[in-house]
Design an enzyme around this catalytic site. Structure first.
Site, PDB file in Angstrom:
ATOM      1  N   ARG A   1       1.875  -0.568   0.690  1.00 34.21           N
ATOM      2  CA  ARG A   1       1.599  -1.913   1.214  1.00 34.21           C
ATOM      3  C   ARG A   1       2.328  -2.901   0.319  1.00 34.21           C
ATOM      4  O   ARG A   1       2.328  -2.759  -0.902  1.00 34.21           O
ATOM      5  CB  ARG A   1       0.093  -2.155   1.179  1.00 34.21           C
ATOM      6  CG  ARG A   1      -0.372  -3.429   1.851  1.00 34.21           C
ATOM      7  CD  ARG A   1      -1.814  -3.245   2.186  1.00 34.21           C
ATOM      8  NE  ARG A   1      -2.483  -4.453   2.634  1.00 34.21           N
ATOM      9  CZ  ARG A   1      -3.153  -5.263   1.829  1.00 34.21           C
ATOM     10  NH1 ARG A   1      -3.202  -5.041   0.532  1.00 34.21           N
ATOM     11  NH2 ARG A   1      -3.780  -6.310   2.316  1.00 34.21           N
TER      12      ARG A   1
ATOM     13  N   CYS B   1      -8.232   4.664   7.252  1.00 27.98           N
ATOM     14  CA  CYS B   1      -9.587   5.110   6.907  1.00 27.98           C
ATOM     15  C   CYS B   1     -10.258   4.123   5.959  1.00 27.98           C
ATOM     16  O   CYS B   1      -9.643   3.178   5.477  1.00 27.98           O
ATOM     17  CB  CYS B   1      -9.512   6.483   6.254  1.00 27.98           C
ATOM     18  SG  CYS B   1      -8.707   6.444   4.633  1.00 27.98           S
TER      19      CYS B   1
ATOM     20  N   ALA C   1      -8.555   3.572   2.687  1.00 24.60           N
ATOM     21  CA  ALA C   1      -7.384   2.698   2.822  1.00 24.60           C
ATOM     22  C   ALA C   1      -7.801   1.231   2.817  1.00 24.60           C
ATOM     23  O   ALA C   1      -7.162   0.389   2.189  1.00 24.60           O
ATOM     24  CB  ALA C   1      -6.626   3.026   4.105  1.00 24.60           C
TER      25      ALA C   1
ATOM     26  N   HIS D   1     -13.171  -2.371   3.901  1.00 21.13           N
ATOM     27  CA  HIS D   1     -13.163  -3.797   3.529  1.00 21.13           C
ATOM     28  C   HIS D   1     -14.570  -4.210   3.093  1.00 21.13           C
ATOM     29  O   HIS D   1     -14.755  -4.874   2.081  1.00 21.13           O
ATOM     30  CB  HIS D   1     -12.777  -4.688   4.713  1.00 21.13           C
ATOM     31  CG  HIS D   1     -11.424  -4.422   5.301  1.00 21.13           C
ATOM     32  ND1 HIS D   1     -11.139  -4.629   6.621  1.00 21.13           N
ATOM     33  CD2 HIS D   1     -10.272  -3.980   4.744  1.00 21.13           C
ATOM     34  CE1 HIS D   1      -9.879  -4.331   6.870  1.00 21.13           C
ATOM     35  NE2 HIS D   1      -9.327  -3.923   5.738  1.00 21.13           N
TER      36      HIS D   1
HETATM   37 FE1  CFM Z   1      -6.359  -8.632   7.156  1.00 19.97          FE
HETATM   38 FE2  CFM Z   1      -4.759  -7.817   8.760  1.00 19.97          FE
HETATM   39 FE3  CFM Z   1      -6.054  -6.160   7.078  1.00 19.97          FE
HETATM   40 FE4  CFM Z   1      -4.200  -7.863   6.168  1.00 19.97          FE
HETATM   41 FE5  CFM Z   1      -2.306  -5.905   6.191  1.00 19.97          FE
HETATM   42 FE6  CFM Z   1      -2.979  -5.898   8.744  1.00 19.97          FE
HETATM   43 FE7  CFM Z   1      -4.199  -4.228   7.121  1.00 19.97          FE
HETATM   44 MO1  CFM Z   1      -1.680  -3.891   7.698  1.00 19.97          MO
HETATM   45  S1  CFM Z   1      -4.349  -9.438   7.541  1.00 19.97           S
HETATM   46  S2  CFM Z   1      -6.136  -7.368   5.412  1.00 19.97           S
HETATM   47  S3  CFM Z   1      -2.473  -7.642   4.876  1.00 19.97           S
HETATM   48  S4  CFM Z   1      -6.779  -7.259   8.774  1.00 19.97           S
HETATM   49  S5  CFM Z   1      -1.071  -6.084   7.848  1.00 19.97           S
HETATM   50  S6  CFM Z   1      -3.471  -7.416  10.364  1.00 19.97           S
HETATM   51  S7  CFM Z   1      -3.523  -3.862   9.061  1.00 19.97           S
HETATM   52  S8  CFM Z   1      -2.695  -3.891   5.646  1.00 19.97           S
HETATM   53  S9  CFM Z   1      -6.305  -3.999   6.724  1.00 19.97           S
END
Ligand code: CFM
Length: 539
Positions: free
Chosen positions: A89, A55, A58, A187
């Protein structure tokens, strides 16, 4: 077995027709003969489908903000949201000053029913006072969970009043879980907040060393950024800030002095990369430190950007020395891995980044995809202007920055920029699809039903994804490598990371465990058909 359109159609026919129409747009069989292959991405998952997505909370608190170690992250919400995002994480952090590393703490307002009914603002303000008394952090970040948005607590007002009271930066992030369609929305919210409230707050006017860079979208999972920094520092770069693995408020506030921004994970941080260019005139370069060749290419591209012959020479020396060290080891593991096939399905960038490393070990990626990426992560940034903004996307405001009157300085001339763009991925990411082989499958938001179906059809030798599907797949007799947490191993980045990865993958293949598991299809017929009368021309 290769999958053609007919086989794919049969797979999709198992869905109700409306679901089929939807899912069909998220799956591609790569065919470079076609002028373009569009994929649908960053749209809502159909309710009832078992997705691997997370979500907005997260993505904001868990992914982008969480790794900042000198900040206390308050989760304003019920305790479950805090607990299940606490230490899940593997973003590692260490600190010279142990009183300023709060990465192990879980701080939450633990909202109760009475807070939901009467509001949680006072409780939050009290919690900030408590945090100041106990921890004295460099900054406090407050992240909202779903109920906070529903009851309308004014986090920004609480944060502003507390900042005046305590005299340290206190930032609030309205990243309620329901915003957007996945963690990707979080993000974006985190990027906006860091740009507005952190980057540029420091008083440095110039970098403290040569070739100053920031590393964006590197979260130090399993120690990745420590390996990347080891190589970069050896070559002579000055790393100003890592965003945000093993990062800190203290470093981040001076990130404006860098001469180049590296972008490892494009999905989670492309917003800051673009905004830094607009505000300070600092270009960004797409890099990939997963895999030996990708690491070498990234290092050479960086050296080319700075264009200093001494830096170029030092880069080549370090590459040659590292290669001589790791190639013989990788060669041994390659003997075990050669000729195997993999599925590579991860969040928003690793589904692409790990394919090169697999290829170096002789493993072909036959299916890949992302949980929550956008079309540009698949098809390249050229498609950005044509991406339709739906209501979910519009929900997350774009932050419009303007050139900083005092600090904006073009780091390279427009002419040099144009010249370099022909050679290196400056301000550019071509996406995953272009590098995939014809006939391979690309799936957006792969769900558990499709996972099982594609495994039955393609029978990969290794499946790489995360904890949500790992054990289902292993019960099918196929080793599964978590590419989110690395299964408690790592680092996997850089030269040493490639060796660790090769060792772990070879170990997965050679484990005797698989001899004790009977995959579900073992006792089922492989082919179904009817016997027609007569024979074909060859029998
Ligand atoms: Fe970038 Fe990723 Fe992500 Fe990531 Fe991660 Fe991820 Fe993630 Mo899991 S590189 S930041 S450190 S998009 S592995 S493939 S899914 S936590 S939001």
């Amino acid at each position: 077995m290769a999958i053609n359109q007919k086989v794919l159609e049969e797979l999709l026919n198992q869905y109700p027709s409306k679901v089929k129409r939807n899912r069909k747009k998220h799956i591609i069989i790569k065919d470079s003969a076609l002028a373009r292959q569009e994929i649908e991405a960053n749209t809502r998952t159909i309710p009832g489908i078992i997705t691997n997505r997370g979500c907005a909370f997260a993505g904001c608190k868990g992914v982008v903000l969480g790794p900042l170690k000198d900040v206390i992250h308050i989760v304003h919400g019920p305790i479950g949201c805090a607990f299940y995002t606490w230490g899940a994480r593997r973003n590692k952090a260490k600190s010279e000053d142990p009183t300023k590393n709060f990465i192990n703490y879980c701080v939450s307002t633990d909202m109760q029913e009475s807070d939901i009914v009467f509001g949680g603002e006072k409780k939050l303000a009290r919690m900030i006072d408590e945090v100041m008394e106990i921890f004295k952090p460099n900054a406090i970040f407050i992240s909202a969970t779903c109920p906070v948005g529903l009851i309308g607590d004014d986090l920004q007002a609480v944060a502003k009043a507390a900042q005046e009271k305590h005299g340290i930066p206190i930032l609030a992030f309205n990243c309620e879980g329901y915003k957007g369609v996945s963690q990707s929305a979080g993000h974006h919210i985190a990027n906006n907040g860091l740009m507005e409230g952190v980057i540029g707050q420091g008083d440095w006017e110039e970098a403290p060393g040569k070739y100053p860079i920031n590393i964006l979208g590197e979260y130090n999972i399993g120690g990745d950024s420590w390996e990347v920094e080891r190589i970069l520092k050896e070559i002579g770069y000055t790393v100003i800030a890592v965003m945000t693995g093993d990062g800190s408020y203290e470093e981040l506030k001076n990130a404006h002095v860098a001469e180049l921004n590296l972008v490892q994970c494009h999905r989670s941080i492309n917003y800051i990369a673009d905004m830094l260019e607009t505000k300070y005139g600092t270009p960004w370069l797409k890099v990939n430190f997963i895999g030996v060749q990708a690491t070498i290419d990234s290092l050479r591209n960086m050296a080319l950007y700075f264009g200093d012959p001494a830096l170029i020479q030092k880069t080549e020396e370090v590459i040659a020395r590292e290669l001589a060290r790791v190639e013989p080891i990788l060669g041994q593991y390659k003997k075990i891995c050669q000729g195997k096939t993999a599925f590579c399905f991860v969040g928003g960038s690793r589904g692409h980044h790990y394919q090169g490393l697999y290829a170096e070990l002789g493993i072909e990626t036959v299916l890949a995809g992302y949980e929550f990426a956008h079309r540009d992560d698949y098809e390249g940034r050229d498609v950005i202007p044509e991406i339709k903004l739906d209501a979910d996307t519009k929900n997350i405001p774009d932050l419009h920055v303007t050139p900083d009157e005092r600090r904006f300085r073009l780091k390279i001339s427009p002419e040099r920029m144009e010249e370099l763009k022909k050679k290196i991925p400056l301000r550019n990411y071509k996406g995953m699809n272009i590098e995939m082989k014809d006939g391979s499958i690309i799936v957006d938001d792969l769900n558990h039903f499709e996972t099982e179906e594609f495994i039955r059809l393609l029978k990969p030798d290794i499946f790489s994804s995360g904890i949500k599907d790992k054990y289902v797949v292993q019960k099918m007799g196929i080793p599964s490598k978590q590419l989110h947490s690395y299964d408690y191993s790592g680092p996997y980045a850089g030269f040493n990371g490639a060796v660790n990865f090769a060792r772990d993958i070879a170990m997965a293949f050679t484990s005797p465990t698989w001899n004790f598991i009977t995959p579900p299809w073992k006792n089922e017929p492989l082919l179904e058909g009817t016997i027609a009368e007569g024979g074909c021309s060859e029998c």
